[in-house]
Design a protein around this motif. Sequence first.
Motif, PDB file in Angstrom:
ATOM      1  N   GLU A   1       0.833  -1.204   0.000  1.00 15.28           N
ATOM      2  CA  GLU A   1       0.000   0.000   0.000  1.00 15.28           C
ATOM      3  C   GLU A   1       0.872   1.260   0.000  1.00 15.28           C
ATOM      4  OE1 GLU A   1      -3.568   0.174   2.432  1.00 15.28           O
ATOM      5  OE2 GLU A   1      -3.192  -1.875   3.069  1.00 15.28           O
ATOM      6  N   PRO A   2       0.650   2.139  -0.990  1.00 18.82           N
ATOM      7  CA  PRO A   2       1.453   3.363  -1.065  1.00 18.82           C
ATOM      8  C   PRO A   2       1.384   4.185   0.223  1.00 18.82           C
ATOM      9  CG  PRO A   2       0.079   3.126  -3.018  1.00 18.82           C
ATOM     10  CD  PRO A   2      -0.327   2.045  -2.079  1.00 18.82           C
ATOM     11  N   ALA A   3       0.229   4.188   0.900  1.00 18.83           N
ATOM     12  CA  ALA A   3       0.088   4.974   2.125  1.00 18.83           C
ATOM     13  C   ALA A   3       1.059   4.483   3.208  1.00 18.83           C
ATOM     14  CB  ALA A   3      -1.346   4.907   2.640  1.00 18.83           C
ATOM     15  N   ILE A   4       1.438   3.215   3.154  1.00 19.57           N
ATOM     16  CA  ILE A   4       2.421   2.668   4.095  1.00 19.57           C
ATOM     17  C   ILE A   4       3.837   2.989   3.610  1.00 19.57           C
ATOM     18  CG2 ILE A   4       3.405   0.533   5.043  1.00 19.57           C
ATOM     19  CD1 ILE A   4       0.805   0.518   6.265  1.00 19.57           C
ATOM     20  N   THR A   5       4.081   2.705   2.325  1.00 21.28           N
ATOM     21  CA  THR A   5       5.432   2.883   1.772  1.00 21.28           C
ATOM     22  C   THR A   5       5.902   4.320   1.916  1.00 21.28           C
ATOM     23  OG1 THR A   5       4.623   1.342   0.120  1.00 21.28           O
ATOM     24  CG2 THR A   5       6.834   2.191  -0.209  1.00 21.28           C
ATOM     25  N   GLN A   6       4.961   5.263   1.754  1.00 26.49           N
ATOM     26  CA  GLN A   6       5.337   6.676   1.729  1.00 26.49           C
ATOM     27  C   GLN A   6       5.437   7.324   3.107  1.00 26.49           C
ATOM     28  OE1 GLN A   6       2.290   7.999  -0.942  1.00 26.49           O
ATOM     29  NE2 GLN A   6       3.242   6.964  -2.691  1.00 26.49           N
ATOM     30  N   ASP A   7       5.068   6.619   4.158  1.00 23.93           N
ATOM     31  CA  ASP A   7       5.097   7.179   5.503  1.00 23.93           C
ATOM     32  C   ASP A   7       6.157   6.451   6.335  1.00 23.93           C
ATOM     33  OD1 ASP A   7       4.640   7.893   8.162  1.00 23.93           O
ATOM     34  OD2 ASP A   7       2.467   8.063   7.876  1.00 23.93           O
ATOM     35  N   ALA A   8       7.245   7.160   6.654  1.00 23.65           N
ATOM     36  CA  ALA A   8       8.376   6.524   7.342  1.00 23.65           C
ATOM     37  C   ALA A   8       7.944   5.884   8.668  1.00 23.65           C
ATOM     38  CB  ALA A   8       9.489   7.532   7.583  1.00 23.65           C
ATOM     39  N   LEU A   9       7.009   6.511   9.348  1.00 21.56           N
ATOM     40  CA  LEU A   9       6.517   6.006  10.634  1.00 21.56           C
ATOM     41  C   LEU A   9       5.870   4.619  10.467  1.00 21.56           C
ATOM     42  CD1 LEU A   9       6.273   7.480  13.495  1.00 21.56           C
ATOM     43  CD2 LEU A   9       3.840   7.678  12.943  1.00 21.56           C
ATOM     44  N   LEU A  10       5.179   4.433   9.348  1.00 23.75           N
ATOM     45  CA  LEU A  10       4.482   3.168   9.096  1.00 23.75           C
ATOM     46  C   LEU A  10       5.399   2.146   8.447  1.00 23.75           C
ATOM     47  CD1 LEU A  10       1.100   4.661   7.795  1.00 23.75           C
ATOM     48  CD2 LEU A  10       1.578   3.724  10.064  1.00 23.75           C
ATOM     49  N   ARG A  11       6.362   2.649   7.670  1.00 25.32           N
ATOM     50  CA  ARG A  11       7.258   1.723   6.972  1.00 25.32           C
ATOM     51  C   ARG A  11       8.332   1.165   7.896  1.00 25.32           C
ATOM     52  NH1 ARG A  11       9.420   4.995   3.474  1.00 25.32           N
ATOM     53  NH2 ARG A  11      11.493   4.815   4.373  1.00 25.32           N
ATOM     54  N   ASP A  12       8.743   1.963   8.875  1.00 28.24           N
ATOM     55  CA  ASP A  12       9.860   1.577   9.752  1.00 28.24           C
ATOM     56  C   ASP A  12       9.715   0.205  10.416  1.00 28.24           C
ATOM     57  OD1 ASP A  12      11.563   3.581   9.211  1.00 28.24           O
ATOM     58  OD2 ASP A  12      11.423   4.608  11.144  1.00 28.24           O
ATOM     59  N   PRO A  13       8.567  -0.121  11.033  1.00 32.81           N
ATOM     60  CA  PRO A  13       8.468  -1.451  11.663  1.00 32.81           C
ATOM     61  C   PRO A  13       8.643  -2.577  10.650  1.00 32.81           C
ATOM     62  CG  PRO A  13       6.461  -0.126  12.061  1.00 32.81           C
ATOM     63  CD  PRO A  13       7.364   0.697  11.229  1.00 32.81           C
ATOM     64  N   ILE A  14       8.221  -2.319   9.416  1.00 30.17           N
ATOM     65  CA  ILE A  14       8.325  -3.348   8.375  1.00 30.17           C
ATOM     66  C   ILE A  14       9.773  -3.467   7.907  1.00 30.17           C
ATOM     67  CG2 ILE A  14       7.451  -4.072   6.111  1.00 30.17           C
ATOM     68  CD1 ILE A  14       4.947  -2.349   6.695  1.00 30.17           C
ATOM     69  N   SER A  15      10.408  -2.332   7.611  1.00 24.32           N
ATOM     70  CA  SER A  15      11.798  -2.401   7.150  1.00 24.32           C
ATOM     71  C   SER A  15      12.707  -2.937   8.258  1.00 24.32           C
ATOM     72  CB  SER A  15      12.280  -1.042   6.641  1.00 24.32           C
ATOM     73  OG  SER A  15      12.207  -0.072   7.648  1.00 24.32           O
ATOM     74  N   SER A  16      12.401  -2.593   9.526  1.00 33.10           N
ATOM     75  CA  SER A  16      13.218  -3.108  10.647  1.00 33.10           C
ATOM     76  C   SER A  16      13.198  -4.638  10.668  1.00 33.10           C
ATOM     77  CB  SER A  16      12.668  -2.634  11.998  1.00 33.10           C
ATOM     78  OG  SER A  16      12.667  -1.259  12.069  1.00 33.10           O
ATOM     79  N   TYR A  17      12.010  -5.185  10.456  1.00 36.35           N
ATOM     80  CA  TYR A  17      11.908  -6.648  10.473  1.00 36.35           C
ATOM     81  C   TYR A  17      12.774  -7.271   9.383  1.00 36.35           C
ATOM     82  CZ  TYR A  17      10.169 -11.312   9.594  1.00 36.35           C
ATOM     83  OH  TYR A  17      10.116 -12.664   9.370  1.00 36.35           O
ATOM     84  N   PHE A  18      12.727  -6.709   8.186  1.00 42.76           N
ATOM     85  CA  PHE A  18      13.511  -7.283   7.085  1.00 42.76           C
ATOM     86  C   PHE A  18      15.008  -7.061   7.304  1.00 42.76           C
ATOM     87  CE2 PHE A  18       9.399  -7.009   4.741  1.00 42.76           C
ATOM     88  CZ  PHE A  18       9.278  -8.365   4.502  1.00 42.76           C
ATOM     89  N   THR A  19      15.372  -5.886   7.804  1.00 42.48           N
ATOM     90  CA  THR A  19      16.791  -5.607   8.075  1.00 42.48           C
ATOM     91  C   THR A  19      17.328  -6.583   9.121  1.00 42.48           C
ATOM     92  OG1 THR A  19      16.448  -3.281   7.542  1.00 42.48           O
ATOM     93  CG2 THR A  19      18.411  -3.812   8.833  1.00 42.48           C
ATOM     94  N   TYR A  20      16.525  -6.791  10.174  1.00 40.85           N
ATOM     95  CA  TYR A  20      16.945  -7.708  11.245  1.00 40.85           C
ATOM     96  C   TYR A  20      17.065  -9.145  10.712  1.00 40.85           C
ATOM     97  CZ  TYR A  20      16.982 -10.373  15.554  1.00 40.85           C
ATOM     98  OH  TYR A  20      17.330 -11.258  16.546  1.00 40.85           O
ATOM     99  N   SER A  21      16.046  -9.601  10.000  1.00 41.72           N
ATOM    100  CA  SER A  21      16.059 -10.979   9.483  1.00 41.72           C
ATOM    101  C   SER A  21      17.243 -11.196   8.547  1.00 41.72           C
ATOM    102  CB  SER A  21      14.770 -11.275   8.710  1.00 41.72           C
ATOM    103  OG  SER A  21      13.650 -11.078   9.530  1.00 41.72           O
ATOM    104  N   LYS A  22      17.505 -10.191   7.725  1.00 44.57           N
ATOM    105  CA  LYS A  22      18.604 -10.315   6.764  1.00 44.57           C
ATOM    106  C   LYS A  22      19.944 -10.401   7.497  1.00 44.57           C
ATOM    107  CE  LYS A  22      20.815  -7.868   2.999  1.00 44.57           C
ATOM    108  NZ  LYS A  22      20.852  -6.612   2.239  1.00 44.57           N
TER     109      LYS A  22
END
Lengths: 188, 188
Positions: free
Chosen positions: A101-122
């Motif tokens: 969803e663009p509304a998630i991708t474009q909002d750092a506050l909403l994207r951060d928990p998602i990117s954190s998970y991928f960064t951590y897993s990687k």
Amino acid sequence: MSTREHLVTATMELLWERGYEATSPRAILERSGAGQGSLYHHFKSKADLVATALNEVSNEMQGIVDATLHSNKPPLERVRDYLTQPREALRGCRLGRMIQEPAITQDALLRDPISSYFTYSKRELTAALAQAQQDGTLSPSINVADLATTLIAVVQGGYVMARALQDAEAMEQAIRGALALLEASERR
Amino acid sequence: MSTREHLVTATMELLWERGYEATSPRAILERSGAGQGSLYHHFKSKADLVATALNEVSNEMQGIVDATLHSNKPPLERVRDYLTQPREALRGCRLGRMIQEPAITQDALLRDPISSYFTYSKRELTAALAQAQQDGTLSPSINVADLATTLIAVVQGGYVMARALQDAEAMEQAIRGALALLEASERR
């Protein structure tokens, strides 16, 4: 549970079922049983509540990755445990699904928990694969950061295919294929 | 282009940018330049128009898979061509992205163009991998239907990770890792 916790739990459920934009403040209130006005008493906005809920999901999922990748098993066993952990394929990833969803991708506050998970897993998968190279069980010619990304992608793509084909078996196939490739790269 | 074609093209663009639920009939009319009422003159409903647009995207993408996997190159070269074809990683897959929305998953008319694309890609990749086993370039111990699913999942998951990390390099890494695993399974 407190009213605040009821609101967060209801939001977590609705995000997984409907996504972000389709989850209305009214639906959150109804699901949580919280009274009118309680949402804006506890949170600045719907986005603030959703960010809180996504952070909770992200922490929970990072905890699972942590437990899986830091067991006492040999490193490639741990990587296999990551790949084969139980997943509700047809429901999609609670975090990966949201990022469409663009509304998630474009909002750092909403994207951060998602990117954190991928960064951590990687990072943790990369470390386990590097250990496997050090102890001689994984071919040294493979770039472990690339491979970690590939394995996370297989899981995320497995969700997409399972939903597209409405068949949880697609996830199983994607994982089995990755395990077979991994086995071919092993040194015994 | 006819008014009908303008409507379909505008819908294809908006779906890729915003998704299904966030694309309003009003936005489609504005983007297409078509007059009030033309949408319901040419299509039964928004869903009917979206299904037409998704079918067009699906056919186009199946055409690309077709050209890539039916070239005169050796089978594993064709599989590598599939993996390395140019992709707009940050925008997400025009079909895979849609399947995250329940309104798409739950409507067979809207899901069909998406599932057709995956079914077709899986069948053609499976055939190319089976050819590689027959000509002795791919290890016979690998289940080719599983592997085909894995490779499509890598691409779909590459999109998810690129969007989550806001970094197109995540797609490149996922693909490079898959190529390295594939190479380890090759017989020369």
